[in-house]
Design an enzyme around this catalytic site. Structure first.
Site, short mmCIF file in Angstrom:
data_model
loop_
_atom_site.label_atom_id
_atom_site.label_comp_id
_atom_site.label_asym_id
_atom_site.label_seq_id
_atom_site.Cartn_x
_atom_site.Cartn_y
_atom_site.Cartn_z
N SER A 214 0.84 -1.18 0.00
CA SER A 214 0.00 0.00 0.00
C SER A 214 0.88 1.24 0.00
O SER A 214 2.07 1.19 -0.32
CB SER A 214 -0.95 -0.01 1.22
OG SER A 214 -1.93 1.00 1.09
N ASN A 215 0.31 2.40 0.36
CA ASN A 215 1.04 3.65 0.38
C ASN A 215 0.55 4.52 1.53
O ASN A 215 -0.30 4.08 2.33
CB ASN A 215 0.90 4.38 -0.96
CG ASN A 215 -0.54 4.58 -1.35
OD1 ASN A 215 -1.29 5.31 -0.70
ND2 ASN A 215 -0.97 3.91 -2.43
N ARG A 216 1.05 5.76 1.61
CA ARG A 216 0.79 6.59 2.78
C ARG A 216 -0.42 7.50 2.66
O ARG A 216 -0.63 8.37 3.50
CB ARG A 216 2.03 7.44 3.08
CG ARG A 216 3.27 6.63 3.41
CD ARG A 216 4.47 7.52 3.60
NE ARG A 216 5.67 6.75 3.86
CZ ARG A 216 6.89 7.27 4.00
NH1 ARG A 216 7.05 8.58 3.87
NH2 ARG A 216 7.93 6.50 4.23
N ALA A 281 -4.82 7.33 -4.31
CA ALA A 281 -3.46 6.87 -4.61
C ALA A 281 -3.55 5.40 -4.97
O ALA A 281 -3.34 4.51 -4.13
CB ALA A 281 -2.55 7.09 -3.41
#
Length: 399
Positions: A214-216, A281
């Site tokens: 995943s991402n932030r 995102a």
């Protein structure tokens, strides 16, 4: 066109609460900004605020005495009750850690907090403090309590602090505070009768039963965009990845997890909307194979990844004419505007909101550039809600 204080503060009655921080001197300019915008302003101060700036200064600007001592016998009746009934809203700037914590606890032991308790209109806090104070878990709990009660925040922003250090704790500039407060009174209905789709948050790509990529992304920008669209009269479909914030009331929420899930949800709905704003995102890649058992720890691990669908590019390639209006985001670490312009052309979208990864990721403010066929509009530091309105200004003019 963006919103300024003068567009929605004419004839408004505003209480400015000033607490005891070094940024109290900026409250003078804030009162001037509000006055220039046509507002009538009264000032209340904590006793500690008078250690930084004299009450007489505000009296000279507003023509009314600044309220400090609730026990002053020259005040007729209960001045905080009077101000609460008189005011259309309240700005507290600077809002120190002390004031935020006491406000969240329901305390009413000075002129600022007793007046706050009597305000029925919008309330805006402009925090100012050392960056370590702002990051403290106890203070963030207080901020979350105030948000849950309906209070709005502008800032703090990253910059040089009174200690000489730099960090997230500097108060927003008076013009930004005034504009953010003005936005709370906006009742533009320029999106009434329109349906918009907003994507938000990260996606999660499973590796095995317990791990994912995943991402932030926090989803805050997308949720702010959805909320402002609702305020402006739109029907809002919010396609959201996993986040830890509550969606705005009134949005039609479609919860998804993976990029494939998001792709399916958006493509199934894109033919019936007037605009799509892709803030999500979305993961560019996913594991080629989903492991059915937990991968055991080894010294090294190699994952084979395959490319996910490019949702924005597919929307751009498949739409007929100019509907829906397409807005993408470009979060970059270098050559931000150049990459955004390439994205604009390559993905056949109408607007790309470009920002640097160091500006606004996870915070309450953002610095962005609107990149479109007619040029680039560089925007200064602003709240996510303000940026959302700038985006909807652009979209509304083209729907």
């Amino acid at each position: 066109m963006g919103y300024t204080a003068s567009m929605s503060l004419a004839a408004k009655r505003i209480v400015v609460g000033v607490s005891g921080g070094i940024a109290a001197y900026k409250a003078v300019e804030l009162v001037r900004e509000l006055g220039r915008a046509g507002a009538e302003v009264r000032v209340v101060m904590t006793p500690s605020a008078t250690r930084f700036i004299g009450a007489i200064t505000f009296t000279g600007i507003t023509g009314k005495p600044a309220i400090v001592d609730l026990w002053d016998p020259s005040y007729a009746g209960e001045v905080h009750v009077e101000l609460g009934a008189w005011a259309d809203g309240m700005v507290i700037a600077p809002a120190t850690a002390n004031v935020l914590a006491r406000a969240a606890a329901g305390m009413s032991d000075d002129a600022v907090l007793t007046t706050l308790r009597c305000i029925e209109g919008p309330v805006l806090f402009a925090p100012a403090m050392h960056h370590r104070m702002w990051k403290a878990q106890s203070l963030q709990r207080a901020v979350n309590v105030l948000r849950a009660e309906g209070a709005q925040f502008v800032g703090p922003v990253h910059g040089k602090l009174a200690s000489g250090e730099e960090g997230m704790g500097r108060m927003s500039e008076p013009a930004e505070i005034a504009a953010a407060f003005a936005a709370l009174f906006i009742d533009a209905r320029d999106l009434a009768g329109r349906t918009v789709l907003v994507s938000a948050g990260p996606t999660q790509e499973d590796v095995d039963p317990v791990r994912f990529l995943s991402n932030r992304s926090t989803g805050r920008m997308g949720y702010a965009i959805a909320e402002r669209a609702l305020k402006r009269g739109a029907r809002v479909i919010l396609v959201t990845g996993p986040v830890a914030i509550e969606p705005p009331a009134g949005a039609e929420v479609v919860s998804v997890r993976s990029a494939s899930d998001m792709h399916a949800a958006i493509m199934a709905r894109q033919g019936n909307v007037d605009a799509v704003v892709m803030t999500a995102a979305v993961a560019d890649y996913r594991p080629a194979t989903l492991q059915t058992q937990k991968i055991k720890k080894t010294d090294t691990l190699t994952l084979d990844l395959v490319k996910n669908p490019d949702i924005l590019a597919e929307l751009g390639a498949s739409r007929v004419g100019t509907k829906p209006v397409l807005v993408g985001f470009a979060l970059e670490t270098n050559d931000v505007v150049a990459y955004a312009r390439d994205k604009l052309t390559r993905k056949k979208v109408d607007l790309v909101v470009a920002n640097h990864a160091s500006d606004g990721l996870g915070g309450d403010t953002n610095v962005a550039t609107l990149v479109h066929a007619d040029g680039d509009d560089a925007l200064g530091m602003m709240s996510k809600a303000q940026l959302a309105d700038r985006i909807w200004d652009w979209v509304a003019a083209r729907i």
